[in-house]
Design an enzyme around this catalytic site. Structure first.
Site, PDB file in Angstrom:
ATOM      1  N   LYS A 221      -5.867  -1.060   1.429  1.00  0.00           N
ATOM      2  CA  LYS A 221      -5.959  -2.510   1.413  1.00  0.00           C
ATOM      3  C   LYS A 221      -5.683  -3.110   2.790  1.00  0.00           C
ATOM      4  CE  LYS A 221      -5.295  -3.632  -3.454  1.00  0.00           C
ATOM      5  NZ  LYS A 221      -4.462  -4.300  -4.465  1.00  0.00           N
ATOM      6  N   ARG A 255      -2.489   3.504  -8.143  1.00  0.00           N
ATOM      7  CA  ARG A 255      -3.935   3.288  -8.323  1.00  0.00           C
ATOM      8  C   ARG A 255      -4.596   3.516  -6.961  1.00  0.00           C
ATOM      9  NH1 ARG A 255      -7.648  -0.867  -7.736  1.00  0.00           N
ATOM     10  NH2 ARG A 255      -9.316  -0.952  -9.296  1.00  0.00           N
TER      11      ARG A 255
END
Length: 274
Positions: A221, A255
């Site tokens: 991210k 995740r």
């Protein structure tokens, strides 16, 4: 600490890995990469072989500023793949990444096991009732607004306290409806600044006051690649570093895009015996 996935009890006292399968053309890292049966099956087989306990399938890009798509388009993307994966991998535990109750219902009826909702019911007020009726585990994430405007709403009095209050209300509502298996996701990158993301991670242990499993999604991210001034394709090392921090703070599920490396993080942290 266990969750019931279509009759299969999964023990989350040892951390588990959730592999990401994006079916969107515009996801921030792997958009458009898996668009035919062969590439989808190859990637899922690899993730399962590398040690993923769950596969999270999403067909609506939730990156900041992502374009809106209607429910029919999302269904056309996700339902055939759900059916394909259940057929090819009968033991697979599929998580459906959607905020729409209609999508969740159809995919669970097709054999999926978990609903992963980025809005925790805020974008579809029928979602929690649907999950209660389906009696499947429910991942509730924190996000302000929608993917289109969430970064314009990244303001908090105290980000950790605000999230804890948000989740306490969501948990109470879910319990009233009869949802048994709940998982909390702080929503890294969803309506948060770089500073907010790192404050949440640094205080992640405070979320254990909720007495529920924690899912952490930081894989590749912008909180990693913007800080390091690189691109998402170069952010695997940074991802593994933050995964280690999350595991030390007792995250139950990671995740991830890169299953093998995440499994290695779990094994190494486990060896510390902390």
């Amino acid at each position: 600490m266990t969750i019931n996935c279509q009759g299969q009890l999964i023990d989350l006292s040892s951390p588990k890995i959730m592999g990401i399968l994006n079916l969107t053309p515009d996801s921030f890292y792997d958009g458009g990469k898996y668009k035919d049966e062969a590439s989808i099956l190859q990637q899922v087989e690899k993730m399962l072989g590398d040690g993923a306990s769950f596969i999270d399938v999403g067909a609506y890009s939730s990156r900041p500023g992502a374009s809106y798509i209607d429910e029919e388009t999302e269904l056309q993307r996700i339902l055939p793949v759900t059916e394909l994966l259940i057929k090819k991998f009968p033991e697979i535990i599929l998580s459906i990444d959607t905020f729409r109750s209609g999508i969740a219902r159809k995919c669970i009826e097709a054999g999926a096991s978990i609903v992963n909702d980025i809005s925790a019911g805020n974008l579809d007020t029928a979602m929690m009732q649907a999950v209660a009726e389906l009696q499947v585990p429910y991942i509730m994430m924190h996000m302000k607004g929608t993917p289109e405007n969430m970064q314009d709403l990244a303001q908090y009095d105290d980000v950790v306290k605000d999230l804890l209050f948000y989740f306490s209300e969501k948990i109470a509502h879910a319990r009233e409806l009869g949802i048994n298996d709940l998982i909390i996701d702080p929503g890294f990158g969803f309506g948060k600044t770089l500073e907010h993301n790192y404050e949440i991670l640094s205080k992640l242990e405070l979320f254990h006051i909720l007495e529920l499993p924690l899912l952490v999604g930081v894989s590749r991210k912008s909180m990693i690649y913007k800080l390091l001034e690189i691109g998402p394709e170069e952010a695997l090392n940074g991802t593994s570093s933050l995964h280690t921090v999350a595991l030390l703070k007792k995250a139950a599920i990671l995740r991830v895009h890169d299953v093998k490396e995440a499994v290695e993080c779990v094994r190494l942290v486990d060896a510390l015996g902390l």
